[in-house]
Scaffold this active site. Sequence first.
Site, PDB file in Angstrom:
ATOM      1  N   SER A  64       0.824  -1.208   0.000  1.00  0.00           N
ATOM      2  CA  SER A  64       0.000   0.000   0.000  1.00  0.00           C
ATOM      3  C   SER A  64       0.862   1.263   0.000  1.00  0.00           C
ATOM      4  CB  SER A  64      -0.901   0.036   1.243  1.00  0.00           C
ATOM      5  OG  SER A  64      -1.774  -1.065   1.258  1.00  0.00           O
TER       6      SER A  64
HETATM    7  N1  SAH Z   1      -0.536  -4.773   4.021  1.00  0.00           N
HETATM    8  C1  SAH Z   1       0.015  -5.202   2.766  1.00  0.00           C
HETATM    9  C2  SAH Z   1      -0.911  -4.854   1.632  1.00  0.00           C
HETATM   10  C3  SAH Z   1      -0.962  -5.944   0.642  1.00  0.00           C
HETATM   11  S1  SAH Z   1      -2.235  -5.760  -0.558  1.00  0.00           S
HETATM   12  C4  SAH Z   1       1.402  -4.651   2.576  1.00  0.00           C
HETATM   13  O1  SAH Z   1       1.806  -3.761   3.312  1.00  0.00           O
HETATM   14  O2  SAH Z   1       2.130  -5.148   1.696  1.00  0.00           O
HETATM   15  C5  SAH Z   1      -3.578  -6.658   0.174  1.00  0.00           C
HETATM   16  C6  SAH Z   1      -3.326  -8.113   0.464  1.00  0.00           C
HETATM   17  O3  SAH Z   1      -4.570  -8.683   0.878  1.00  0.00           O
HETATM   18  C7  SAH Z   1      -2.834  -8.966  -0.704  1.00  0.00           C
HETATM   19  O4  SAH Z   1      -1.636  -9.572  -0.330  1.00  0.00           O
HETATM   20  C8  SAH Z   1      -3.950 -10.001  -0.889  1.00  0.00           C
HETATM   21  O5  SAH Z   1      -3.480 -11.278  -1.280  1.00  0.00           O
HETATM   22  C9  SAH Z   1      -4.567 -10.041   0.494  1.00  0.00           C
HETATM   23  N2  SAH Z   1      -5.940 -10.556   0.574  1.00  0.00           N
HETATM   24  C10 SAH Z   1      -6.995 -10.358  -0.271  1.00  0.00           C
HETATM   25  N3  SAH Z   1      -8.090 -11.012   0.159  1.00  0.00           N
HETATM   26  C11 SAH Z   1      -7.730 -11.647   1.330  1.00  0.00           C
HETATM   27  C12 SAH Z   1      -8.414 -12.505   2.247  1.00  0.00           C
HETATM   28  N4  SAH Z   1      -9.688 -12.870   2.073  1.00  0.00           N
HETATM   29  N5  SAH Z   1      -7.726 -12.964   3.315  1.00  0.00           N
HETATM   30  C13 SAH Z   1      -6.422 -12.623   3.524  1.00  0.00           C
HETATM   31  N6  SAH Z   1      -5.724 -11.834   2.689  1.00  0.00           N
HETATM   32  C14 SAH Z   1      -6.358 -11.346   1.595  1.00  0.00           C
END
Ligand code: SAH
Length: 217
Positions: A64
Amino acid sequence: MLDSLLHKGRRKQLLASLLSKFDFNTLVIDAMDKVPRHMFVECGLDHLAYLDRPLPIGVKQTISQPYTVAMQSHLLSLKVNKFDKVLEIGTGCAYQTAVLSEMGYRVFSVERQKALYMLGQKNLVRLEYHSPLLFYGDGFAGLPKFAPFKGILITCGAPEIPQELLKQLSIGGRMVIPLGQETQKMVVIDRISKTEFEQTEHGQYKFVPMLEGVEDK
Ligand code: SAH
């Protein structure tokens, strides 16, 4: 790769520019100052790590944007105290996980893509963050075994409020959740009592979608 003076300097500049846009809680800024974001992005992209933008982390996902990380952490910090339990949905590269850990929370984080669960684990171990607990699973189910949580932070765009997660929020606790399909409203849900919740909105964002089930790659 080290956390060089150059990286530290760029990090300070980024934080100053975030503070010029919004009066973030000092707790959040201090935590972001400690976490070397360039060590969470893909090799070769580290020179972009201190720009206020999302970056790819593989398997079509992104880390993000710093402003978004700051805002979600800020909204959480207004209600959740040091040593409280926080559930993060969407570990990704675990940058936000590390920030929450530096804020003093006991962090539990769930990721649905195995490759990212492993990447998050690798990044945290390399930087000697041993206390956040990472789980491979579907965030829609939360972590009932470890509930209730004082804070729940969702880092992907949820099509609707996951009811199972509401159940795992403690009374007096706060959920920060981006809600919507194409773009998302940043929604804060405070649990007032067993049955009462209060909802406020905090601007428009764009997240990758929250998806059901797990992906074994
Ligand atoms: N906090 C992360 C943001 C990653 S983007 C960072 O700092 O890098 C959002 C993430 O949510 C992705 O890795 C995606 O695979 C995950 N995601 C999407 N749906 C999800 C679910 N149902 N359960 C767990 N993770 C999920």
